[in-house]
Design an enzyme around this catalytic site. Structure first.
Site, PDB file in Angstrom:
ATOM      1  N   ASP A 169     -34.699  -0.272  -7.067  1.00 21.95           N
ATOM      2  CA  ASP A 169     -34.689  -0.009  -5.639  1.00 21.95           C
ATOM      3  C   ASP A 169     -33.259   0.286  -5.208  1.00 21.95           C
ATOM      4  O   ASP A 169     -32.547  -0.569  -4.717  1.00 21.95           O
ATOM      5  CB  ASP A 169     -35.250  -1.217  -4.879  1.00 21.95           C
ATOM      6  CG  ASP A 169     -35.623  -0.840  -3.461  1.00 21.95           C
ATOM      7  OD1 ASP A 169     -35.632   0.364  -3.144  1.00 21.95           O
ATOM      8  OD2 ASP A 169     -35.899  -1.751  -2.671  1.00 21.95           O
ATOM      9  N   TYR A 213     -32.054   7.163 -16.056  1.00 23.85           N
ATOM     10  CA  TYR A 213     -33.452   7.192 -16.489  1.00 23.85           C
ATOM     11  C   TYR A 213     -34.035   8.566 -16.741  1.00 23.85           C
ATOM     12  O   TYR A 213     -35.188   8.669 -17.121  1.00 23.85           O
ATOM     13  CB  TYR A 213     -34.334   6.428 -15.504  1.00 23.85           C
ATOM     14  CG  TYR A 213     -34.145   6.779 -14.034  1.00 23.85           C
ATOM     15  CD1 TYR A 213     -34.358   8.070 -13.562  1.00 23.85           C
ATOM     16  CD2 TYR A 213     -33.770   5.792 -13.126  1.00 23.85           C
ATOM     17  CE1 TYR A 213     -34.194   8.376 -12.225  1.00 23.85           C
ATOM     18  CE2 TYR A 213     -33.599   6.087 -11.780  1.00 23.85           C
ATOM     19  CZ  TYR A 213     -33.817   7.384 -11.332  1.00 23.85           C
ATOM     20  OH  TYR A 213     -33.657   7.686 -10.017  1.00 23.85           O
ATOM     21  N   CYS A 259     -22.174 -26.985  20.336  1.00 24.51           N
ATOM     22  CA  CYS A 259     -22.825 -27.130  19.037  1.00 24.51           C
ATOM     23  C   CYS A 259     -24.164 -27.848  19.201  1.00 24.51           C
ATOM     24  O   CYS A 259     -24.217 -28.930  19.786  1.00 24.51           O
ATOM     25  CB  CYS A 259     -21.929 -27.894  18.084  1.00 24.51           C
ATOM     26  SG  CYS A 259     -22.786 -28.309  16.547  1.00 24.51           S
ATOM     27  N   CYS A 317     -19.260 -33.007  12.288  1.00 22.85           N
ATOM     28  CA  CYS A 317     -20.542 -32.581  12.859  1.00 22.85           C
ATOM     29  C   CYS A 317     -21.664 -32.884  11.864  1.00 22.85           C
ATOM     30  O   CYS A 317     -21.587 -32.499  10.695  1.00 22.85           O
ATOM     31  CB  CYS A 317     -20.491 -31.086  13.165  1.00 22.85           C
ATOM     32  SG  CYS A 317     -22.104 -30.406  13.575  1.00 22.85           S
ATOM     33  N   GLU A 372     -40.757   1.714 -17.177  1.00 21.57           N
ATOM     34  CA  GLU A 372     -39.407   1.338 -16.736  1.00 21.57           C
ATOM     35  C   GLU A 372     -39.500   0.615 -15.399  1.00 21.57           C
ATOM     36  O   GLU A 372     -40.342   0.939 -14.584  1.00 21.57           O
ATOM     37  CB  GLU A 372     -38.555   2.603 -16.529  1.00 21.57           C
ATOM     38  CG  GLU A 372     -38.487   3.477 -17.753  1.00 21.57           C
ATOM     39  CD  GLU A 372     -37.762   4.810 -17.499  1.00 21.57           C
ATOM     40  OE1 GLU A 372     -37.207   4.993 -16.401  1.00 21.57           O
ATOM     41  OE2 GLU A 372     -37.780   5.647 -18.410  1.00 21.57           O
ATOM     42  N   CYS A 424     -18.738 -24.159  14.898  1.00 25.02           N
ATOM     43  CA  CYS A 424     -18.458 -25.519  15.332  1.00 25.02           C
ATOM     44  C   CYS A 424     -17.279 -26.003  14.507  1.00 25.02           C
ATOM     45  O   CYS A 424     -17.312 -25.941  13.283  1.00 25.02           O
ATOM     46  CB  CYS A 424     -19.668 -26.425  15.107  1.00 25.02           C
ATOM     47  SG  CYS A 424     -19.272 -28.160  15.383  1.00 25.02           S
ATOM     48  N   LEU A 460     -41.860  10.951  -7.049  1.00 31.95           N
ATOM     49  CA  LEU A 460     -42.966  10.505  -7.904  1.00 31.95           C
ATOM     50  C   LEU A 460     -44.201  10.225  -7.070  1.00 31.95           C
ATOM     51  O   LEU A 460     -44.098   9.749  -5.943  1.00 31.95           O
ATOM     52  CB  LEU A 460     -42.574   9.221  -8.635  1.00 31.95           C
ATOM     53  CG  LEU A 460     -41.470   9.315  -9.676  1.00 31.95           C
ATOM     54  CD1 LEU A 460     -41.084   7.923 -10.154  1.00 31.95           C
ATOM     55  CD2 LEU A 460     -41.930  10.158 -10.856  1.00 31.95           C
ATOM     56  N   LYS A 498     -38.842   0.096 -11.684  1.00 34.78           N
ATOM     57  CA  LYS A 498     -38.478   1.058 -10.640  1.00 34.78           C
ATOM     58  C   LYS A 498     -37.361   0.430  -9.824  1.00 34.78           C
ATOM     59  O   LYS A 498     -37.577  -0.509  -9.061  1.00 34.78           O
ATOM     60  CB  LYS A 498     -39.678   1.398  -9.764  1.00 34.78           C
ATOM     61  CG  LYS A 498     -39.369   2.486  -8.748  1.00 34.78           C
ATOM     62  CD  LYS A 498     -40.624   2.931  -8.029  1.00 34.78           C
ATOM     63  CE  LYS A 498     -40.390   4.101  -7.105  1.00 34.78           C
ATOM     64  NZ  LYS A 498     -39.248   3.994  -6.216  1.00 34.78           N
ATOM     65  N   CYS A 553     -23.782 -31.489  17.328  1.00 38.41           N
ATOM     66  CA  CYS A 553     -22.898 -32.576  17.758  1.00 38.41           C
ATOM     67  C   CYS A 553     -22.417 -32.419  19.187  1.00 38.41           C
ATOM     68  O   CYS A 553     -21.730 -33.294  19.710  1.00 38.41           O
ATOM     69  CB  CYS A 553     -21.700 -32.686  16.815  1.00 38.41           C
ATOM     70  SG  CYS A 553     -20.606 -31.273  16.916  1.00 38.41           S
ATOM     71  N   LYS A 569     -46.257   0.823  -7.578  1.00 34.25           N
ATOM     72  CA  LYS A 569     -45.460  -0.033  -6.681  1.00 34.25           C
ATOM     73  C   LYS A 569     -46.019  -1.449  -6.597  1.00 34.25           C
ATOM     74  O   LYS A 569     -47.238  -1.630  -6.576  1.00 34.25           O
ATOM     75  CB  LYS A 569     -45.480   0.563  -5.274  1.00 34.25           C
ATOM     76  CG  LYS A 569     -44.824   1.918  -5.149  1.00 34.25           C
ATOM     77  CD  LYS A 569     -43.401   1.733  -4.695  1.00 34.25           C
ATOM     78  CE  LYS A 569     -42.754   3.008  -4.201  1.00 34.25           C
ATOM     79  NZ  LYS A 569     -43.134   3.412  -2.873  1.00 34.25           N
ATOM     80  N   TYR A 590       2.209   2.054  -3.417  1.00 36.60           N
ATOM     81  CA  TYR A 590       1.123   2.520  -4.278  1.00 36.60           C
ATOM     82  C   TYR A 590       0.803   3.980  -3.952  1.00 36.60           C
ATOM     83  O   TYR A 590       0.687   4.822  -4.831  1.00 36.60           O
ATOM     84  CB  TYR A 590      -0.112   1.641  -4.070  1.00 36.60           C
ATOM     85  CG  TYR A 590      -1.345   2.130  -4.793  1.00 36.60           C
ATOM     86  CD1 TYR A 590      -1.604   1.732  -6.097  1.00 36.60           C
ATOM     87  CD2 TYR A 590      -2.240   2.999  -4.165  1.00 36.60           C
ATOM     88  CE1 TYR A 590      -2.719   2.198  -6.767  1.00 36.60           C
ATOM     89  CE2 TYR A 590      -3.362   3.464  -4.823  1.00 36.60           C
ATOM     90  CZ  TYR A 590      -3.605   3.058  -6.120  1.00 36.60           C
ATOM     91  OH  TYR A 590      -4.708   3.511  -6.782  1.00 36.60           O
ATOM     92  N   ASP A 616       0.813  -1.217   0.000  1.00 34.03           N
ATOM     93  CA  ASP A 616       0.000   0.000   0.000  1.00 34.03           C
ATOM     94  C   ASP A 616       0.850   1.272   0.000  1.00 34.03           C
ATOM     95  O   ASP A 616       0.546   2.231  -0.705  1.00 34.03           O
ATOM     96  CB  ASP A 616      -0.921   0.022   1.224  1.00 34.03           C
ATOM     97  CG  ASP A 616      -2.168  -0.815   0.989  1.00 34.03           C
ATOM     98  OD1 ASP A 616      -2.256  -1.426  -0.108  1.00 34.03           O
ATOM     99  OD2 ASP A 616      -3.036  -0.867   1.885  1.00 34.03           O
ATOM    100  N   ALA A 617       1.907   1.233   0.782  1.00 32.84           N
ATOM    101  CA  ALA A 617       2.720   2.441   0.934  1.00 32.84           C
ATOM    102  C   ALA A 617       3.341   2.847  -0.410  1.00 32.84           C
ATOM    103  O   ALA A 617       3.383   4.028  -0.756  1.00 32.84           O
ATOM    104  CB  ALA A 617       3.802   2.209   1.968  1.00 32.84           C
TER     105      ALA A 617
HETATM  106  S1  IVH Z   1     -37.807   8.957 -12.733  1.00 34.97           S
HETATM  107  C1  IVH Z   1     -39.354  13.111 -11.907  1.00 34.97           C
HETATM  108  N1  IVH Z   1     -37.327   6.438 -13.211  1.00 34.97           N
HETATM  109  O1  IVH Z   1     -37.918   6.445  -7.650  1.00 34.97           O
HETATM  110  C2  IVH Z   1     -39.010  11.724 -12.180  1.00 34.97           C
HETATM  111  N2  IVH Z   1     -37.216   7.201 -10.959  1.00 34.97           N
HETATM  112  O2  IVH Z   1     -40.126   7.691  -6.119  1.00 34.97           O
HETATM  113  C3  IVH Z   1     -37.771  11.312 -11.485  1.00 34.97           C
HETATM  114  N3  IVH Z   1     -36.556   5.477  -9.361  1.00 34.97           N
HETATM  115  O3  IVH Z   1     -36.327   9.397  -6.638  1.00 34.97           O
HETATM  116  C4  IVH Z   1     -37.611   9.897 -11.277  1.00 34.97           C
HETATM  117  N4  IVH Z   1     -36.327   3.847 -10.812  1.00 34.97           N
HETATM  118  O4  IVH Z   1     -34.907   7.296  -6.982  1.00 34.97           O
HETATM  119  C5  IVH Z   1     -37.429   7.400 -12.274  1.00 34.97           C
HETATM  120  N5  IVH Z   1     -36.854   4.239 -13.786  1.00 34.97           N
HETATM  121  C6  IVH Z   1     -36.970   5.195 -12.860  1.00 34.97           C
HETATM  122  C7  IVH Z   1     -36.718   4.950 -11.495  1.00 34.97           C
HETATM  123  C8  IVH Z   1     -36.861   5.976 -10.573  1.00 34.97           C
HETATM  124  C9  IVH Z   1     -36.232   4.201  -9.539  1.00 34.97           C
HETATM  125  C10 IVH Z   1     -36.599   6.153  -8.037  1.00 34.97           C
HETATM  126  C11 IVH Z   1     -35.861   7.460  -7.973  1.00 34.97           C
HETATM  127  C12 IVH Z   1     -36.873   8.478  -7.539  1.00 34.97           C
HETATM  128  C13 IVH Z   1     -37.907   7.632  -6.894  1.00 34.97           C
HETATM  129  C14 IVH Z   1     -39.228   8.320  -6.935  1.00 34.97           C
END
Ligand code: IVH
Length: 671
Positions: free
Chosen positions: A120, A227, A409, A432, A116, A427, A84, A118, A412, A315, A37, A34-35
């Site tokens: 997470d 997106y 354990c 076991c 699209e 264990c 949204l 959504k 066993c 959702k 690098y 590391d050093a």
């Molecule tokens: S569009 C004004 N597209 O959902 C429109 N958002 O509840 C802006 N998210 O804050 C968002 N997938 O974090 C958009 N395909 C998608 C998304 C998406 C996830 C999230 C995003 C946003 C939240 C809104």
């Protein structure tokens, strides 16, 4: 130093550092202390400071981040990052469509929407000034976010510059996420080290992005889907479809499942389809985002206080349910780690009956204060194994019982070790029964020896009847042995024996993976198989030899070495070989990391031609097939992928976007 010398030195340093970054971050086999690098890195930083105009725009001083920050700087968005409105059921979507049509004064005709997944994850904004990534921010409160530029730069897949001619200003918004495979791996590592696992991939991604030390972020394989545009000067997009297609050609990752549909019926079909494929996606989605495709119409519709009128998030119902913890019992895993498991009153969570939940480790259990008798919320989040989210304290009667870590354990009775530096209890008895059970299940599993039909129930009976004690015993089983089972016909017995016999000649990497050596996952097993060619060579390998393999660090090497040094394991090896188990190695395997893997390409590919893709796969020892079957390992889906995609999903075949395929290929490159 004069300019010319500085320029030469900068170019050299960038090359050197990029090589060491690859060795460190991607291949996990650093060559440099590391050093040393840090010395190279600091030299480059200083040269860039003295000659700022000579700094390369995609300099690694950006890619790996730097020294930890004290805190993040606030960054104001040029345009607010809105949230949204939510639709929770079909009627909410129909109302959304009605509102839009009323607002636009439409009496007939259908709206064109873009649907699209959504994602997470965590919303971020990337800002490109004159084509160069200048800042990146979290959403924050929508008006002001945090400057996470250094962290975002470590996310592979985020271009550091735009192709020319680039717009004067280009802001892009997207979601950073952690795919499920690395999420599971991360949690497994955390559990093995006794750290509290992340509750879901979203938290893990958020934790990585909000890391003050960007070198830690760089080690999490975060990914991004873009997106939405923010402020753009110097380019005009006409529709959401146009926006997504264009940025994809600029190298930005765009979710391949995005689809343009007509009217609410198109949206409903899409929503239902996503609900079905959700389980087989390599990342978490929590619904579908529906957007009016036309940008002029979007402008006409405008925004309400916090969300646009032209989009809505539909959702999925939460994968949560309320139930009762009937008991908390210790359970021994394949590597001997003893974890608390909650036996639950069976409850349905989005179509799956849940009756057990992992409580991860004893500290976590104490922290969450989960007791036998408690009413709890359980969730299936990003993992097959459900988790207890929290206790409904209000429902406590006072008779609930806290659980204590076991003193020996539970399977066993051996003493339990608490390994230094780990919180996990383990264990250490290799014989076991619980450990043996888990290791046989693992050995027979699809990704390992793939002994078709030999499931947990059969393995339990074999153990109960004392017919197997190690994996080697599987190969000496006879039809009579199976006929002692409670429910077994001659046909089934023959089938199982046939499946066991066929597994004798599985590929070497599967065999190595099946041995269940700690820290040796599928990927590492492939590298080991390619490097050593036979089990014998691997077993005889010295630490030094092991350490020459990419992805094998000291911890992994130590684990492999002690596995083969253990006399019990050597005996199992000898007995396996004596029973005729002889894993196969093909010549190609020696060079390729996709050996034995079948790829299928479908849809419109925009990042490479089909022939080029096939050549790449074959170069790595893989096979490119024309149609999807049970034997397919990966389907690479471009735009408008149709029947093959559906088939792949129904068979549980892993689906990759072009971008993901490229990432996989990058990982496959030889150093
Ligand atoms: S569009 C004004 N597209 O959902 C429109 N958002 O509840 C802006 N998210 O804050 C968002 N997938 O974090 C958009 N395909 C998608 C998304 C998406 C996830 C999230 C995003 C946003 C939240 C809104």
């Amino acid at each position: 130093m004069n300019r010319e010398t500085a320029q030469n030195r900068i170019v050299r340093l960038v090359g050197e550092i990029q090589r060491h970054n690859r060795l460190y971050f991607q291949e996990d086999r650093p060559e440099l202390p590391d050093a040393d690098y840090d010395l190279l890195f600091r030299e480059l930083q200083e040269l860039e400071r003295s000659f700022p105009d000579l700094a390369l725009p995609d300099s690694p001083t950006g890619r790996v981040g730097g020294a930890p920050l004290d805190k993040f700087t606030p960054l104001r968005h040029r345009r607010p990052m809105l949230s949204l409105g939510n639709a929770l059921q079909e009627s909410d979507l129909l109302e959304f469509d009605q509102r839009i049509r009323r607002f636009l004064g439409m009496n007939s005709g259908e709206i064109e929407y873009v649907c699209e997944p959504k994602m997470d994850g965590l919303a971020v904004e990337l800002v490109y000034e004159q084509g160069i990534l200048s800042t990146a921010a979290t959403r924050g409160d929508g008006i002001t976010g945090e400057d996470v530029t250094r962290n975002l730069k470590t996310v592979r897949g985020i271009p550091l510059r735009l192709p020319l001619p680039a717009p004067h200003l280009m802001e892009l918004r997207g979601e950073v996420y952690l795919p499920l495979a690395p999420f599971r791996k991360l949690n497994q590592e955390r559990e093995e080290n006794g750290e509290a696992p992340f509750a879901n991939p979203r938290n893990a991604a958020a934790g990585a992005i909000r890391q003050l030390d960007s070198r830690i972020t760089a080690r999490r394989p975060l990914a991004l889907f873009c997106y939405a545009p923010g402020e753009v000067i110097g380019h005009t997009f006409t529709t959401q479809t146009d926006f997504l297609n264009t940025i994809a050609t600029w190298g930005f990752p765009v979710n391949p499942l995005v689809r343009k549909v007509v009217g609410t019926s198109g949206v409903i079909d899409y929503f239902q389809e996503m609900g079905r494929v959700r389980e087989s996606l390599p990342y978490e989605i929590d619904g579908v985002v529906v957007k009016v495709d036309s940008y002029p119409l979007q402008r006409e519709l405008g925004e309400k206080a916090r969300s646009p009128r032209w989009a809505i998030a539909w959702k999925f119902p939460p994968r949560q349910a309320i139930t009762i913890v009937e008991a908390i019992v210790p359970s021994v895993g394949r590597t001997g780690v003893i974890t608390p498991v909650a036996n639950l009153r069976p409850v349905e969570v989005s179509g799956v009956i849940v009756s057990r939940a992992t409580l991860h480790n004893w500290e976590e259990l104490e922290k969450k204060d989960i007791r036998a008798g408690d009413t709890v919320i359980v969730e299936r989040a990003g993992d097959v194994i459900p988790a207890v989210v929290r206790v409904l304290i209000d429902r406590r009667m006072g008779t609930e019982l806290p659980a204590k870590p076991p003193e020996c354990c539970p399977s066993c009775g051996s003493t339990i070790a608490k390994i230094t530096g780990e919180v996990a209890l383990r264990c250490l008895n290799l014989a076991c029964p619980a450990l043996v059970r888990e290791s046989i299940i693992h050995f027979a599993s699809r990704a390992a020896m793939d002994i078709d039909g030999l499931g947990e129930k059969h393995i339990d009976q074999l153990l109960r009847l004392n017919l197997v004690g190690t994996v080697a015993d599987l190969y000496t089983l006879t039809s009579d042995d199976f006929m002692q089972f409670e429910r077994m016909g001659e046909k089934l017995a023959e089938k199982l024996l046939g499946a066991i016999a066929r597994s004798k000649h599985r590929e070497l990497d599967r065999f190595i993976y099946g041995l269940g050596i700690r820290h040796v996952g599928e990927q590492t097993a492939k590298l080991l198989a390619a490097a050593f060619g036979t089990v014998g060579n691997l077993a005889a390998a010295t630490m030094e030899e092991l350490l020459t393999i990419r992805e094998v660090g000291p911890q992994v090497a130590q684990s492999i070495s002690s596995f083969f040094q253990n006399p019990r394991n050597s005996e199992v090896m000898v007995r396996l070989m004596a029973a005729g188990v002889s894993p196969t190695t093909t010549a190609k395997q020696l060079g390729g990391r996709f050996t034995g893997r079948t790829f299928v390409f479908t849809g419109t590919l925009t990042r490479f031609t089909r022939d080029a893709a096939k050549a790449l796969v074959e170069q790595e020892g893989g096979h490119a097939a024309g149609s999807v079957s049970k034997k397919t390992d990966y389907l690479v889906a471009g735009d408008e992928a149709g029947g093959k995609l559906d088939k792949a999903r129904s068979l549980g075949v892993k689906v990759l976007s072009e971008e993901e395929f490229l990432t996989l290929m990058e990982g496959a490159e030889s150093p």
